[in-house]
Design a protein around this motif. Structure first.
Motif, short mmCIF file in Angstrom:
data_model
loop_
_atom_site.label_atom_id
_atom_site.label_comp_id
_atom_site.label_asym_id
_atom_site.label_seq_id
_atom_site.Cartn_x
_atom_site.Cartn_y
_atom_site.Cartn_z
N ALA A 295 0.81 -1.22 0.00
CA ALA A 295 0.00 0.00 0.00
C ALA A 295 0.84 1.27 0.00
O ALA A 295 0.42 2.30 -0.53
CB ALA A 295 -0.93 0.00 1.21
N GLU A 296 2.05 1.20 0.57
CA GLU A 296 2.91 2.39 0.60
C GLU A 296 3.30 2.84 -0.80
O GLU A 296 3.50 4.04 -1.04
CB GLU A 296 4.16 2.10 1.42
CG GLU A 296 3.94 1.88 2.90
CD GLU A 296 5.23 1.67 3.65
OE1 GLU A 296 5.85 2.67 4.06
OE2 GLU A 296 5.65 0.50 3.79
N TYR A 297 3.39 1.90 -1.71
CA TYR A 297 3.84 2.25 -3.06
C TYR A 297 2.81 3.09 -3.82
O TYR A 297 3.15 3.72 -4.82
CB TYR A 297 4.20 0.99 -3.84
CG TYR A 297 5.51 0.40 -3.39
CD1 TYR A 297 6.72 0.92 -3.83
CD2 TYR A 297 5.55 -0.67 -2.48
CE1 TYR A 297 7.93 0.40 -3.39
CE2 TYR A 297 6.75 -1.20 -2.04
CZ TYR A 297 7.93 -0.66 -2.50
OH TYR A 297 9.14 -1.17 -2.06
N ARG A 298 1.59 3.12 -3.35
CA ARG A 298 0.59 3.99 -3.99
C ARG A 298 1.02 5.45 -3.94
O ARG A 298 0.78 6.22 -4.87
CB ARG A 298 -0.77 3.81 -3.32
CG ARG A 298 -1.42 2.47 -3.59
CD ARG A 298 -2.80 2.37 -2.93
NE ARG A 298 -3.46 1.15 -3.33
CZ ARG A 298 -4.17 0.99 -4.44
NH1 ARG A 298 -4.32 2.03 -5.26
NH2 ARG A 298 -4.74 -0.15 -4.73
N SER A 299 1.62 5.84 -2.83
CA SER A 299 2.06 7.24 -2.69
C SER A 299 3.42 7.49 -3.32
O SER A 299 3.80 8.64 -3.53
CB SER A 299 2.09 7.64 -1.22
OG SER A 299 3.06 6.89 -0.50
N PHE A 300 4.15 6.41 -3.62
CA PHE A 300 5.47 6.57 -4.23
C PHE A 300 5.40 6.65 -5.75
O PHE A 300 6.27 7.22 -6.40
CB PHE A 300 6.38 5.39 -3.87
CG PHE A 300 6.63 5.21 -2.40
CD1 PHE A 300 6.39 6.23 -1.49
CD2 PHE A 300 7.13 4.00 -1.91
CE1 PHE A 300 6.63 6.05 -0.14
CE2 PHE A 300 7.37 3.82 -0.56
CZ PHE A 300 7.13 4.84 0.33
N THR B 204 -10.57 8.67 -9.51
CA THR B 204 -10.53 8.36 -8.08
C THR B 204 -10.34 6.88 -7.80
O THR B 204 -10.20 6.49 -6.64
CB THR B 204 -11.81 8.85 -7.39
OG1 THR B 204 -12.93 8.12 -7.91
CG2 THR B 204 -12.03 10.33 -7.61
N TRP B 205 -10.34 6.05 -8.85
CA TRP B 205 -10.16 4.61 -8.64
C TRP B 205 -8.69 4.20 -8.64
O TRP B 205 -8.36 3.03 -8.51
CB TRP B 205 -10.90 3.81 -9.73
CG TRP B 205 -10.43 4.06 -11.13
CD1 TRP B 205 -9.33 3.50 -11.75
CD2 TRP B 205 -11.04 4.89 -12.12
NE1 TRP B 205 -9.22 3.94 -13.05
CE2 TRP B 205 -10.26 4.79 -13.30
CE3 TRP B 205 -12.17 5.71 -12.12
CZ2 TRP B 205 -10.58 5.49 -14.48
CZ3 TRP B 205 -12.48 6.40 -13.28
CH2 TRP B 205 -11.70 6.29 -14.43
N GLY B 206 -7.77 5.14 -8.78
CA GLY B 206 -6.36 4.83 -8.93
C GLY B 206 -5.56 4.87 -7.64
O GLY B 206 -6.03 4.46 -6.58
#
Length: 217
Positions: free
Chosen positions: A40-45, A186-188
């Motif tokens: 989940a952290e990689y979503r912000s990376f 918004t689904w990304g």
């Protein structure tokens, strides 16, 4: 319609690819003896290219030589494994089919390395795409507008008649720099709240909603 072409980001916009991104990055970290990250952290990376992603994933203070090794390992592995777990988001193939049938030209514009984005985009979306552009030497990645300008020129459309579709802050920044509309998904990889905070004004919760907006514009 207000548009002649639709330019789509790849990761988090047309393809749910976070599991492959996370696996390849964690593999590189593991081989370097560094701690791995939660998927989940990689979503912000994600969003600004592989180099930025790995700098975010690595511990603070990681030296340049190690970061380069992480990048080299990630790119080499990911080129052959970018689509092991990835899949199109629900409704995306139907969206692309409807837009192409309406006469629009469609392109994927990605900060993912070109060697990785080409196979996935062609595998999942070949019947509908006019063009696929990934990060490669000589063309600056987003938020520079080079990729968008090159795609519009190759497709024979005015950039001003293009809609850009993305899911991250860099996508919004890129569209602003190109002075074109940006449809925020918004689904990304970002939440609606994050997109609004980044300045998004056109937000869509599903590919069907986005399709209706484009065809009715």
């Amino acid at each position: 319609m207000n548009y002649d072409a639709i330019l789509f980001d790849y990761d988090g916009t047309v393809t749910d690819s976070i599991a492959d991104i996370a696996y390849a990055a964690n593999r590189a970290l593991r081989l370097a003896g560094l701690p791995e990250r939660e998927t989940a952290e990689y979503r912000s990376f994600a969003g600004n290219g592989a180099g930025f992603l790995l700098r975010r994933a690595a511990p603070a203070g990681t030296d340049g030589e190690t970061l380069q090794a992480l990048y080299d390992d990630y790119v080499a592995y990911y080129a052959d494994h970018a689509n092991d777990r990835s899949r199109p988001y629900d409704g995306v193939p139907e969206m692309l089919a409807a837009l192409k049938e309406a006469g629009l030209k469609l392109a994927v514009i990605s900060n993912k390395p070109d060697a990785a984005v080409q196979p996935g985009a062609r595998r999942f979306f070949a019947p509908w795409l006019t063009l696929v552009v990934g990060e490669k030497p000589g063309v600056r990645r987003k938020p520079w507008t080079d990729m968008l300008e090159a795609a519009a020129e190759e497709m024979g459309v005015a950039l001003a008649r293009c809609l850009y579709v993305g899911d991250t802050e860099v996508d919004l920044e890129t569209a602003r720099a190109a002075n074109i509309d940006c449809a925020a998904c918004t689904w990304g990889f970002r939440t609606r709240e994050q997109l609004v905070a980044a300045g998004a004004s056109l937000l869509f919760d599903s590919p069907a909603e986005l399709t209706a907006f484009i065809l009715e514009s």
